[in-house]
Motif scaffolding. Structure first.
Motif, short mmCIF file in Angstrom:
data_model
loop_
_atom_site.label_atom_id
_atom_site.label_comp_id
_atom_site.label_asym_id
_atom_site.label_seq_id
_atom_site.Cartn_x
_atom_site.Cartn_y
_atom_site.Cartn_z
N CYS A 1 24.19 -37.84 43.35
CA CYS A 1 23.61 -37.87 44.18
C CYS A 1 22.46 -37.67 44.77
CB CYS A 1 24.76 -38.29 45.83
SG CYS A 1 26.23 -38.88 44.93
N LEU B 1 23.63 -40.04 52.03
CA LEU B 1 23.40 -39.60 50.44
C LEU B 1 23.30 -41.12 49.98
CD1 LEU B 1 26.70 -40.51 48.84
CD2 LEU B 1 26.70 -38.48 49.59
N THR C 1 24.54 -43.05 46.00
CA THR C 1 24.87 -42.48 44.74
C THR C 1 24.55 -43.08 43.96
OG1 THR C 1 26.41 -44.97 44.74
CG2 THR C 1 27.12 -42.56 45.56
#
Length: 984
Positions: free
Chosen positions: A239, A285, A287
């Protein structure tokens, strides 16, 4: 981005282990105090290791320092009463290094909120959770974003105050971040920091807010409304992470304000806080797709991003590299260059799409029917053109690339013989289940079928060889969808496909502008996160039931898809006292010095060493982990399955590929994680033996199978069917007498003793005559003292190989020597032509391994004098590639020279025509290609020569003269009721 090289390597304990009040604001004093404290407290366990470069020097340009900017107010989000005018502020992401929002986000002009946002590399990425829209629950991105509250760091090329990294994980995200900040940055005087960087998670838990908070409701008091989505869980995922962390109380005492604009006070869990009340943590975040090869956020492209989430604090970290900006500086924004035009020809579109799919190297020959394609490869900065001296070797290199990296491999060739030369490597990849696409040039469409030169019906040729997809592209419009279908099939089915593209189509303008390739990550769409928990519980119960009935003759078999799970495999083996067997391509997955590692099976169709043969013959259950073929373990010589199996695979498509045999349970999911779940379900091991592996679990928590386990049911079913597992005509056994149908084979006493020693833990005390320094198996065939013994060569080689080295094994007698005598104990990889058995594969694989590993590891090729001469012209490719590279490459070739085709002459009685020239100077040949080398003819010369080989850079040829009469012996699995020729 450059950072200062001076590093402080420190051990950081879990949160709360240290006094948080530093005695000095000076960096050196704080670190010295910290080290002294660790020594005094004896902190040797439950720690995480960081390498923290020091702050940039005071003379550094202010323009290069990260500037932190806060927008909006997080209280607006919590209470649902944002300032309507300020909420419409448009933020230009072009000069943002990294940042995130603390509310909901949307594109300009959109009054409704769309969800979570992360900003880096000139774009804001938004997880759209607005129902009723076309983007619902999708990730969208753009340069301009509107949001309620956010924190950003700029400019785009800012140098961080700190760069912290760890390669040792296992801690929760909150614990890791709080430890690092509390024990490193706070001791240097910082009360808060913005951070961004790459993180690899063992387990990721992400959540998403759902609705815009405009209704004056507290989102924490109405979580079911604003957080209606279940947490998203992934394993083994990389990530880009962005967030803020601060000691709110310390910030207030030092007059630092504004942190509450982006940090939730006192929040925890899914809403963002941490394990320590004095610290506040808020992290978002994105991915990344499996095909993404970027090592820094600055190298991540929009098409690499999958999802956007708020990071739950319970996520488990594997490793990370994070940049930190101490707070609070001021803001200054700057623009970045506009993207390049999107128009291109078909070849450029194809190469860009392959790069999107994670391809970094393209292997091939050249010719007139391939000029536009090769030109596009050479111009694309994301891929490296590897011109091979023969197209046959290009396809072998591509097969090795796919096996080593797990990514899509590509080889190309011109029309006619260029295409036909690819055949062997394509079939090699097909049989070893490697994702690969071959692209060949065809004559111009107007002349196909009657051209007088190099005109060949390629698609029919490759289809006849077994490729599941081999098609000619008849127009520019057909190229994009056919490439999509081909890449999707290759990745999902782990197979090999072919497209023939006429040269005039290659040069034609693409009907589709440059854009992200839709099939780049198609494998992610078929991967299951994990099997349901009941399946894991049932497997644990099956093993437990077998143990309690004293019938636990289990064998673990590993294939190359088990790479990365070696530690868990050995823990399982120790837990159930099961021997571990590996395919040659999985050699090194488990520590081969471990007493439960019983060696390699399947080499030249053989079952392995004597002990391996005994455990296979007497096994009652096979636990197959990432193996592409279990025939040798499951079947009798008639090809009928006679043993039950439990199978672990990384995704569901692997089960479809290998669906020939019946499994009691199919466990799908990231193998390292699923084995970890099984170990947890089994409980702690019992030192007293296997009969009580459920120790540590309360009886009510232990799932129980019926009185007869599936394994026993399988055995009974086999017996009732009348199948004598030793008989060649098992299909007609229903005509046999009842006595013959009982199929009860009494185990030899030696085999009984072997299993008795395994079950009682005797393997924990290795026999005195077994040496674990090189190989745990001793070779009893000594050979002539006038030559080097291959077993000693392999042991000397093994002791020098590092964890990132790759062993590349050719085909022949050397295959047996490498599988028998090399001992890989550090997680090294092995590449071989396991199914097709292509001589010359070793050198091609070695070149690929040296390219992929670069300066981080070396390729070690083990080849015979017969195999090496089939592809030795590729030393020219190695010389060219190494000279063009800015990296240092190491290609060590260990050539075992017995002047004959050993596997043929030893494997088949009466075979003639196997002698080779015995006076070739292979060292001089290596030097002619810019390399170096040594020739050795005795074991006394070996140690110094091996040292020189492993210290070398570039090409090094270690020419080892071996006894022409010394045969590599491996015990074979003899089914005496069936007469079958030994296939060598």
């Amino acid at each position: 981005m450059s950072v200062h090289r001076a590093c402080c390597d420190i051990k950081v304990p879990r949160l709360g282990s240290l006094n948080k009040n530093p005695t000095s604001a000076e960096e050196g004093a704080s670190l010295e105090e910290f080290r002294a404290h660790c020594t005094e407290q004896g902190l040797e366990c439950d720690t995480i290791h960081y390498s923290v470069p020091r702050r940039p020097s005071k003379g550094q340009s202010e323009a290069k320092k990260g500037q932190v900017t806060f927008f909006g107010d997080v209280d607006w989000v919590i209470q649902g009463n944002p300032d309507q005018e300020k909420v419409q502020r448009i933020i230009d992401m072009a000069d943002i290094r990294y940042g995130f929002e603390a509310g909901t986000t949307a594109p300009p002009g959109d009054d409704a909120g769309h969800g979570e946002m992360v900003a880096f590399n000139g774009n804001g990425f938004v997880k759209s959770t607005r129902t009723g829209s076309a983007e619902y629950y999708k990730t969208v991105y753009g340069t301009y974003i509107r949001c309620e509250a956010a924190g950003f760091v700029s400019p785009a090329d800012a140098q961080p105050d700190f760069v912290a990294s760890t390669q040792h994980g296992g801690m929760t995200w909150t614990a890791a971040l709080n430890d690092m900040f509390t024990n490193v940055e706070e001791r240097c005087g910082a009360v808060g920091a913005a951070f961004g960087g790459m993180v690899h998670f063992e387990k990721l838990v992400g959540v998403a807010i759902a609705l815009p908070t405009m209704s004056k409701e507290n989102i924490f008091e109405a979580k079911e409304k604003y957080y209606p989505f279940a947490p998203h869980v992934e394993h083994n995922v990389r990530c880009v992470v962005v967030g803020f962390i601060a000691d709110m109380a310390a910030a207030a005492t030092k007059g630092v304000s504004g942190l509450d604009k982006v940090l939730y006070k006192g929040a925890s869990g899914a809403a963002g806080g941490g394990a320590d009340n004095s610290l506040a943590l808020h992290t978002h975040l994105v991915t990344l797709r499996r095909s993404c090869v970027a090592q820094r956020p600055q190298d991540v492209r929009p098409q690499d991003v999958k999802e956007v989430y708020h990071l739950d604090s319970s996520s488990i970290v594997a490793d990370f590299t994070l940049e930190h900006e101490t707070l609070p500086p001021t803001s200054s924004l700057r623009s970045i260059p506009a993207p390049a035009p999107a128009k291109c020809n078909c070849s450029e579109w194809v190469v860009n799409a392959l790069a999107d799919a994670g391809v970094t190297h393209i292997f091939g020959g050249h010719g007139g029917a391939l000029v536009p394609m090769v030109n596009a490869i050479c111009k694309n900065p994301r891929v490296k053109w590897i011109y091979t001296r023969n197209e046959a070797n290009a396809s072998l290199m591509a097969a090795a690339y796919a096996k080593l990296t797990g990514r899509l491999a590509v080889c190309v060739a011109t029309s006619g013989p260029g295409a036909s030369n690819l055949t062997t490597g394509l079939l090699d990849a097909l049989q070893d289940q490697c994702p690969m696409i071959a692209i060949t040039g065809l004559k111009p469409r107007a002349g196909i079928g009657y051209s007088e030169f190099q005109d060949l019906q390629q698609s029919r040729m490759f289809a006849a060889g077994g490729l599941p997809m081999s098609l000619d592209v008849h127009s520019a419009d057909a190229l994009v969808p056919l490439l999509r279908d081909g890449v999707a099939k290759a990745l999902t089915l782990r197979t090999t496909v072919h497209l023939g593209v006429p040269v005039d189509v290659q040069a034609a303008e693409s009907p589709v502008p440059l854009k992200p390739f839709c099939a780049a990550d198609v494998r992610d769409d078929v991967e299951h996160g994990a099997s349901h928990s009941f399946a894991i519980k049932n497997v644990a119960s099956e093993l437990r039931a077998a143990a309690e009935r004293g019938a636990g003759r289990c064998v673990i078999a590993c294939g190359h898809r088990a790479v990365g799970a070696g530690e868990e495999i050995l823990k399982l083996a120790e837990r159930i006292h099961a021997p571990v067997l590996t395919r040659l391509d999985a050699k090194g997955v488990v520590n081969e010095a471990h007493p439960l590692a019983f060696g390699v099976i399947g080499v030249h169709g053989k079952s392995g060493l004597e002990k391996a043969t005994k455990v296979i013959e007497s096994a009652q259950l096979i636990i197959s982990i990432g193996s592409h073929d279990d025939t040798l373990l499951l079947c009798n010589r008639a090809g009928l399955q006679i043993r039950p199996m439990i199978k672990f695979e990384p995704d569901a498509m692997c089960l479809q590929i290998n669906s020939r045999y019946r499994a009691l349970y199919d466990i799908v999911g990231e193998i390292k994680y699923t084995l970890g779940r099984l170990l947890k379900e089994l409980g702690e091991p019992n030192p007293a033996g296997l009969s009580s592996i459920s120790v540590g679990l309360s009886s009510e928590n232990i799932p129980r199978l019926p009185s007869v386990s599936l394994m026993e049911s399988w055995s009974r079913e086999l017996a009732y069917s009348g199948m004598d597992v030793t008989a060649p005509d098992a299909a007609t056994l229903h005509l046999a007498t009842p006595m013959a149908q009982q199929a009860k084979l009494e185990l030899p006493e030696e085999t009984k003793e072997l299993w008795r020693n395994l079950h009682t833990g005797q393997w924990r005390a290795p026999e005195e005559d077994v040496c674990y320094v090189g190989s745990r198996f001793q070779c009893t065939s000594m050979g002539s003292s006038d030559y080097c013994h291959p077993a000693i060569v392999m042991e000397e080689m093994s002791s020098r190989m590092d964890s990132n080295d790759v062993l590349c094994v050719d085909v022949g007698d050397v295959t047996l020597w490498a599988s028998l005598s090399a001992c890989l104990s550090k997680g090294q990889r092995t590449l071989s032509s396991e199914r097709l058995g292509t001589m010359g594969y070793g050198l091609c694989a070695g070149l690929v391994a040296s390219l992929v590993r670069g300066s981080t590891g070396r390729a070690v090729v083990v080849a015979g004098d017969g195999g090496i001469q089939m592809t030795i012209n590729e030393l020219g490719t190695a010389k060219q590639v190494f000279e063009e590279s800015s990296d240092e490459h190491s290609l060590v070739i260990i050539l075992l020279d017995n002047s004959k085709l050993g596997r043929v002459v030893f494997g088949f009685e009466g075979a003639e025509g196997c002698d080779l020239v015995s006076n070739i100077d292979f060292v001089m040949l290596a030097k002619a290609y810019g390399g170096d080398g040594l020739q050795v003819s005795s074991c006394e010369q070996l140690e110094g020569a091996m040292d020189a080989a492993f210290k070398s850079k570039g090409i090094f040829m270690l020419h080892v003269l071996t006894d022409p009469e010394l045969k590599a012996d491996m015990a074979t699995f003899q089914d005496k009721s069936i007469t079958m020729m030994n296939s060598g």
